[in-house]
Design a protein around this motif. Structure first.
Motif, short mmCIF file in Angstrom:
data_model
loop_
_atom_site.label_atom_id
_atom_site.label_comp_id
_atom_site.label_asym_id
_atom_site.label_seq_id
_atom_site.Cartn_x
_atom_site.Cartn_y
_atom_site.Cartn_z
N GLY A 95 44.30 94.13 67.66
CA GLY A 95 46.20 93.38 68.05
C GLY A 95 46.43 93.68 66.36
O GLY A 95 47.68 93.83 66.15
N LEU A 96 46.01 93.18 65.78
CA LEU A 96 46.73 92.97 63.83
C LEU A 96 46.71 93.59 63.32
O LEU A 96 47.97 93.91 62.17
N ALA A 97 45.89 94.51 63.46
CA ALA A 97 45.72 96.46 62.74
C ALA A 97 47.19 96.64 63.71
O ALA A 97 48.55 97.52 62.97
N SER A 98 47.94 96.75 64.39
CA SER A 98 48.36 97.61 65.21
C SER A 98 49.90 96.76 65.06
O SER A 98 51.28 97.15 64.48
N TYR A 99 49.87 95.60 64.70
CA TYR A 99 51.19 94.75 64.29
C TYR A 99 51.37 94.90 62.47
O TYR A 99 52.72 95.48 62.46
N LEU A 100 50.70 95.01 61.74
CA LEU A 100 50.11 95.97 60.03
C LEU A 100 51.22 97.16 60.27
O LEU A 100 52.10 96.86 59.50
#
Length: 802
Positions: A518-523
């Motif tokens: 989720g973090l990587a998708s957000y970035l």
């Protein structure tokens, strides 16, 4: 016998006691120095008053070796000579190592002859008993066990005053301790835009001493506007210690200031070569510190060595974790620190309601590091330092897990205090191949690197760790890639940020970690948004939200909502954007995530401004500004100043707007925080609008004045209320400079909007895509503060476009 003279300058004497002029042939004269005593005016005045007090019969000057205790004591004693009818006597004790020889040395120096069966203390007291005398005892630290006997003599001589110098207090009744401070230094440059003026640099005691001693080596050496800041930094690096400054200045014949400063990373090899006629302990800083170190107990020496790993000071709790245990030793840290403070090898650097903080003068710390290496404990001590740093980061969590609400500012301030300690721990991890632990620490501090404008430093630790790490676990590599993507995003390197986020996303999916994915998708969504691909960015934000909600990550989930709000705003869907910002803010307030709430408030401010509610917009910008100022994120402060400048411009406060833009640009420059490429056009239009309102000359004058504002002055200007609420109810119905903010293409689109064309028709007329036409319309509504196409059409009429 000395002759009698009137007692016009002496303290009040008891009846029957006469004032005596000391014999010119005294065997204990004050030493004379062949160099000037520079500065110390305040200390001299304070000590003169203290020594003359009736309740101050014993005054002890304390401080580390080389701080200038002897010079100060001699100067005060010479000034007070006329006040002591029985004279002033100077007794050097540096050569005495046996405490039992202290009294015999004092007696012999002042002229008391041996040859009686009476105890020496009694004979000395009898000899001094009726004399109004000042006795200067120099270098008592190595004969401290003799202090009680000296106190006995003093108690028997009511007219005697002792002025002592020692690295540690004597700890006897009635002692008045005067800690000799370092020489005054120029004020630190808290704001890079406003360095101290030349007069302040030149007037600092430490700088004055450096110049005086440097001119002894090179008569033509002078302080100039060019070298003043460098000389001041040399003095700061040497902690204002006179001996260190004198030894550094002695190098000026071969090393100009800039070269000298560049070599101060290792001070001890450089700070040598003192006068050949000086005592050995005063010829080099290493020997001066070694003199003090040799007087310590073995336990205290061990503590000095281990505490030297702290490059940025420490608390008692930190010392207990890092220096209190070893392979075969258990040290009473609290008592050890107290003793080292007494002996001037530690100083209390700062005090808070929670716990005091201690530090070493840099030269002493360097000496301790050398001794640590010689003892074979370097790796063990640094390993404990790294372990302590990791324990403070909540080692199992990611960088998003910052303290909430009231703890937030303290969290950033605490890491700022320990910045140098973190650097020492990471440097050791890097040198010893502790790649995973080093990457974990560097990654966990992402928000600190971000908020305190240390992104390049954080990026360096992460990139070197990733390059060196072979065989690391996928999770550790994924975490480092994720944090690195966030850092380079902040530096506006969107292509690199996207590539790093994609690699991290692949690894998180491989490991099955939904939160990391989720973090990587957000970035990745942020990078795509900044690249202008709104559809792809929206898809990534949606994917991030799904993943983050499954693991209940409120902080980043709310920030993903902020990203979706930005996309809605750019598409001119202001109602959806406002709703998304409000949803994010509700989550953040409930979870006490002030960091994210500040982002949401700023975003809500942009929507309020686009909807014409300037009063609400400036209020939200100011709330956001207050938080960023509190935690020290000067890049985000700059963004808020720019938002407030926009409102000021629309409200007719063009001069204030120009000053705020100048202040914001100075903050961006000082903190390496460029305007994102995507925002350059709108920023340039705001810049042009204000310039048009004021005229080029007045704008430049106000903008440059803004650049010269201190941070506090800039924030005061931003927080000062506007003279009247904009347009009565706070809504902007006519922004005078609105049309000037439109690009040529946007004017073409506005003309077609006013003519009643749909987005599809505008796209066909201008040979652009429908999505691009919609985005143009959204930008136009935002810039004009229009709430609908009808409002925009009305603006077009006023601007002569319809």
């Amino acid at each position: 016998m000395p002759s009698v003279t009137p007692a016009d300058h002496s303290r009040d004497l008891p009846a029957g006691v006469v004032r005596l002029i000391p014999d010119r042939d005294s065997r204990a004269p004050l030493p004379r120095f062949r160099t000037l005593l520079v500065g110390r005016e305040r200390e001299i005045a304070t000590l003169r008053s203290l020594v003359l007090r009736p309740d101050a019969s014993l005054v002890t000057l304390t401080g580390p070796g080389g701080i200038g205790k002897t010079r100060l004591a001699v100067r005060v004693a010479r000034d007070l000579g006329p006040d002591f009818a029985g004279g002033v006597a100077f007794v050097p004790l540096a050569a005495v190592r046996d405490a039992d020889l202290a009294l015999p040395t004092i007696a012999g120096t002042i002229g008391l002859r041996a040859g009686s069966d009476r105890p020496l203390a009694d004979r000395l007291a009898a000899w001094l008993g009726d004399r109004v005398m000042l006795l200067v005892l120099d270098n008592l630290e190595q004969v401290l066990p003799a202090a009680p006997r000296i106190a006995e003599v003093l108690a028997a001589c009511p007219l005697l005053t002792i002025l002592a110098t020692s690295q540690a207090p004597l700890r006897v009744s009635g002692e008045r301790i005067f800690g000799v401070p370092p020489l005054s230094l120029p004020s630190a440059m808290r704001d890079p835009r406003t360095p101290p003026p030349f007069a302040e640099l030149a007037g600092a005691e430490a700088v004055r001493l450096f110049i005086d001693r440097a001119q002894g080596m090179r008569a033509d050496f002078t302080l100039t506007e060019t070298n003043a800041a460098t000389v001041a930094e040399i003095c700061r690096r040497l902690d204002g210690v006179p001996l260190a400054i004198e030894l550094a200045a002695s190098r000026i014949g071969t090393l100009p200031p800039a070269a000298l400063l560049s070599r101060l990373d290792r001070q001890l090899p450089l700070l040598a070569g003192g006068p050949r006629d000086a005592p050995p302990r005063l010829r080099t800083m290493r020997d001066s510190i070694g003199w003090s170190y040799d007087l310590l107990t073995e336990e205290e020496r061990t503590l000095v060595r281990r505490l030297a790993v702290f490059a940025g000071g420490f608390t008692i709790e930190m010392a207990e974790a890092v220096a209190g245990t070893g392979d075969d030793t258990r040290i009473d840290v609290l008592e050890g620190i107290a003793s080292l403070v007494d002996k001037s090898l530690l100083r209390q650097a700062a005090e808070s309601a929670a716990e005091p903080r201690y530090a070493m003068v840099e030269a002493i710390r360097e000496f301790g590091i050398e001794r640590l290496a010689a003892s074979g404990e370097t790796d063990a001590a640094h390993d404990r330092l790294l372990t302590w740093c990791l324990s403070r980061t909540a080692a199992s969590e990611f960088w998003w897990d910052v303290p909430r609400r009231q703890q937030s500012a303290r969290w950033f301030a605490a890491w700022e205090q320990d910045h140098a300690n973190v650097g020492a721990a990471l440097a050791w991890a890097e040198a010893r191949g502790e790649v995973e632990r080093g990457l974990h620490l560097a990654g966990a501090l992402f928000l600190y690197w971000w908020a305190r404008s240390r992104l390049e430093e954080g990026r360096g630790w992460l990139e070197r760790g990733l390059a060196a790490g072979t065989g690391m676990s996928p999770a550790v590599r994924a975490q480092a890639l994720t944090v690195l993507s966030a850092i380079v995003h902040r530096q506006d390197d969107n292509v690199r940020s996207a590539a790093l986020a994609r690699e991290a996303l692949s690894l998180w999916v491989e490991t099955g970690d939904q939160e990391g994915a989720g973090l990587a998708s957000y970035l990745l969504a942020i990078a795509l948004y900044r690249h202008g691909d709104l559809d792809a960015a929206e898809q990534c934000y949606d994917e991030a939200l799904i993943r983050l909600r499954t693991v209940e990550n409120d902080m980043i989930g709310a920030e993903a909502l902020i990203g979706l709000a930005q996309i809605a705003r750019d598409r001119a869907d202001l109602e959806r954007a406002a709703a998304l910002y409000e949803e994010a803010l509700r989550i953040q307030d409930a979870a006490e995530i002030d960091w994210g709430a500040a982002l949401s408030r700023y975003g809500s401010g942009t929507i309020a401004y686009a909807q014409g509610d300037q009063t609400r917009a400036i209020g939200l910008y100011r709330e956001s500004l207050h938080y960023w100022r509190q935690i020290g994120d000067h890049g985000s402060v700059a963004v808020c100043l720019e938002g407030i400048a926009t409102v000021c411009c629309a409200a007719g406060e063009a001069t204030r707007a120009a000053r705020l833009l100048g202040a914001a640009q100075a903050l961006r420059d000082a903190n390496d925080y460029p305007i994102p490429d995507r925002a350059l056009a709108s920023y340039g239009e705001l810049f042009g609008s204000i310039q048009t309102c004021l005229g080029a000359w007045a704008f430049a004058e106000a903008w440059l004045a803004g650049r010269r504002l201190s941070l506090d002055e800039a924030i005061t200007a931003a927080m000062t209320p506007l003279p009247t609420p904009p347009n009565g109810d706070g809504r902007s119905r006519a922004a005078p400079a609105a049309g000037l903010r439109l690009t040529r293409r946007e004017r073409e689109v506005l003309r077609l909007v006013a003519a009643g064309h749909s987005d599809r028709e505008i796209a066909a007329t201008l040979f652009i895509s429908r999505r691009t036409a919609s985005e143009h319309v959204g930008h136009i509504l935002h810039k004009l503060g229009a709430r609908s196409r009808a409002d925009a059409s009305a603006f077009a009429v006023r601007l002569g476009l319809a």
